[in-house]
Design a protein around this motif. Structure first.
Motif, short mmCIF file in Angstrom:
data_model
loop_
_atom_site.label_atom_id
_atom_site.label_comp_id
_atom_site.label_asym_id
_atom_site.label_seq_id
_atom_site.Cartn_x
_atom_site.Cartn_y
_atom_site.Cartn_z
N ALA A 1 0.84 -1.21 0.00
CA ALA A 1 0.00 0.00 0.00
C ALA A 1 0.87 1.25 0.00
CB ALA A 1 -0.93 0.00 1.21
N HIS A 2 1.92 1.26 0.79
CA HIS A 2 2.82 2.42 0.84
C HIS A 2 3.60 2.57 -0.46
CE1 HIS A 2 2.31 4.19 4.78
NE2 HIS A 2 2.23 2.98 5.31
N ILE A 3 3.97 1.47 -1.07
CA ILE A 3 4.65 1.55 -2.37
C ILE A 3 3.73 2.21 -3.39
CG2 ILE A 3 5.51 0.17 -4.31
CD1 ILE A 3 6.62 -1.82 -2.24
N ASN A 4 2.47 1.80 -3.40
CA ASN A 4 1.51 2.38 -4.34
C ASN A 4 1.28 3.87 -4.08
OD1 ASN A 4 0.87 0.23 -6.09
ND2 ASN A 4 -0.45 -0.70 -4.55
N LYS A 5 1.35 4.27 -2.81
CA LYS A 5 1.18 5.69 -2.47
C LYS A 5 2.41 6.52 -2.80
CE LYS A 5 -1.83 4.82 1.54
NZ LYS A 5 -1.88 4.86 3.03
N GLY A 6 3.53 5.86 -3.05
CA GLY A 6 4.77 6.58 -3.30
C GLY A 6 5.51 6.94 -2.03
N THR A 7 5.20 6.27 -0.92
CA THR A 7 5.88 6.54 0.35
C THR A 7 7.34 6.13 0.27
OG1 THR A 7 3.81 6.04 1.51
CG2 THR A 7 5.81 6.14 2.84
N HIS A 8 8.23 7.01 0.67
CA HIS A 8 9.64 6.65 0.70
C HIS A 8 9.89 5.60 1.78
CE1 HIS A 8 11.46 10.43 -1.43
NE2 HIS A 8 10.52 9.84 -2.12
N LEU A 9 10.87 4.76 1.55
CA LEU A 9 11.18 3.67 2.48
C LEU A 9 11.41 4.19 3.89
CD1 LEU A 9 11.92 0.78 3.26
CD2 LEU A 9 14.21 1.18 2.32
N GLY B 1 14.04 7.41 -4.97
CA GLY B 1 13.22 8.57 -5.29
C GLY B 1 13.88 9.90 -5.02
N ASN B 2 14.99 9.91 -4.33
CA ASN B 2 15.73 11.14 -4.07
C ASN B 2 16.75 11.34 -5.19
OD1 ASN B 2 17.38 13.22 -3.19
ND2 ASN B 2 17.55 12.47 -1.10
N PRO B 3 16.61 12.41 -6.00
CA PRO B 3 17.54 12.61 -7.12
C PRO B 3 19.01 12.63 -6.71
CG PRO B 3 15.67 14.09 -7.31
CD PRO B 3 15.56 13.45 -5.96
N THR B 4 19.28 13.04 -5.47
CA THR B 4 20.67 13.05 -4.98
C THR B 4 21.28 11.66 -5.02
OG1 THR B 4 20.10 14.87 -3.50
CG2 THR B 4 22.14 13.69 -3.03
#
Length: 400
Positions: free
Chosen positions: A262-270, A313-316
């Motif tokens: 569910a968190h992966i689908n929401k885009g929640t960072h690890l 998800g962090n461009p850095t």
């Protein structure tokens, strides 16, 4: 903090490794013809009117030789079959001790591919198992015997008065199976149940299969066994207790799977998911899913790794600079290393050992600072002392 009970549980995991072998083998009889011997990994024994079935062969040759001798004291009948519940080293490494002229080894077809991988990466696997188990397995090389009989989904045979059924399911591995003897309601379940939080997301190993794991446990539960012999730890007897134990592991795996996806689908960072996902209280307190081997943190990370790529998800972090270069830049801004060292000492006094590790790395990586290295070593020691998880503790101890 690590409880005394948790420490004892951790210590028991290391029984019967090559350097810690007990000669007084105790056959634990669960019902007529059904036995197991506890050790680093359990060895199951089924006696039939025509021969013996051995389930898993442990990691220690010395321990295996003691078990084989004890079998020979009980019966002159041949060992007809050896069954691998899965291909992990602690379950297959001493097969040659038990294998007689007529013995056939049975395993899921994926075991062969696992053995090829272990042999091609032998140095790596010896090294990481040395870290995970504090070099107590005594492994210096691999000594596999490949199966004579393989199967895809299930396999069955009759030996004397016993009908043996073997079912494949994914869990810790993709080559896992459990053994069922229907006339006596006995299940040898391998590592599908191990008296611990399922070892999803081991930081040193490949991905595991949390959804398929609980689906397989559902199948075992539906069989309503009277006796359940796990791959590690004591057997459970009685349908009600077995059902309760299996249900807690099923609920744990299902909860973590559903929450993480569910968190992966929401885009929640690890990092945020690690804070947001908490076990329900009844599972947190369950005796069947104590976080002494697997743990919630590993499971969340493992499921993220299974279903997503390595980019967080962090461009850095997409194409990062070397850690040493980043540390040098930060150190140059601070200018005075004593500022960092002073803060590290304060963090240690406050019990914030992980943050002390992060700060000490700035000086260790940028200028190989001896005082910072000493502080880092102390922080790692504290992490090992205060962590109840067996794998985390051993990684800290081996890498400090």
């Amino acid at each position: 903090m690590t409880t005394e009970k948790s420490l004892k549980s951790i210590d028991r995991v290391m029984e019967h490794t090559e350097g810690n072998v007990k000669k007084d083998i105790k056959f634990i009889e669960l019902a007529q013809d059904y036995y197991y011997v506890k050790g680093f990994a359990n060895v199951g024994i089924i006696m039939t009117s025509e021969g013996v079935v051995v389930i898993d062969t442990t990691v220690s040759n010395n321990h295996a030789e003691n078990i084989y001798g004890a079998i020979r004291e009980k019966t002159d009948l041949p060992i007809k079959y050896i069954i691998y519940t899965h291909g992990h080293l602690d379950h297959v490494n001493s097969t040659h001790v038990f294998k007689e002229e007529q013995t056939k080894v049975i395993a899921h077809e994926n075991v062969n591919e696992r053995f090829i991988k272990y042999q091609s990466l032998e140095d790596y696997h010896l090294r990481i198992n040395g870290v995970q188990f504090q070099n107590k397995l005594g492994l210096r090389s691999f000594d596999f015997i490949t199966p004579d009989i393989t199967f895809h989904q299930d396999h069955k045979f009759q030996l004397g008065n016993k009908n043996i059924r073997i079912f494949h399911g994914k869990g810790e591995t993709d080559d896992h199976c459990f053994i069922h003897v229907p006339e006596d309601d006995v299940v040898y379940c391998g590592d599908f149940f191990v008296w611990s939080f399922p070892n999803i997301g081991n930081p040193l190993k490949v991905i595991r299969y949390e959804r398929e794991w609980y689906e397989t446990l559902e199948k075992i539960k539906q069989l309503e066994p009277e006796i359940l012999i796990p791959g590690h730890g004591k057997a459970i007897t009685g349908k009600d207790q077995i059902k309760s134990a299996l249900q807690d592991v099923i609920d744990t795996l299902k909860f973590v799977h559903e929450e993480v996806t569910a968190h992966i689908n929401k885009g929640t960072h690890l990092e945020n998911a690690l804070e947001l996902i908490q076990l329900p209280e009844h599972l947190e307190n369950s005796p069947y899913v104590k976080q002494t081997y697997g743990c919630l943190e590993f499971a969340i990370k493992g499921i993220y790794r299974r279903y997503t790529g390595w980019f967080d998800g962090n461009p850095t972090h997409l194409s990062p600079a070397k850690q040493e270069d980043v540390a040098a830049e930060i150190n140059s801004l601070v200018q005075d290393p004593q500022v960092i060292l002073k803060r590290c000492r304060s963090l240690m006094d406050e019990g914030k050992y992980q943050m002390a590790l992060h700060l000490s790395d700035i000086l260790v990586l940028s200028q190989d600072d001896e005082e910072a290295k000493a502080l880092k070593k102390e922080a790692i020691e504290k992490q090992a002392e205060t962590n109840q998880n067996f794998i985390m503790r051993n990684i800290y101890k081996q890498l400090m």
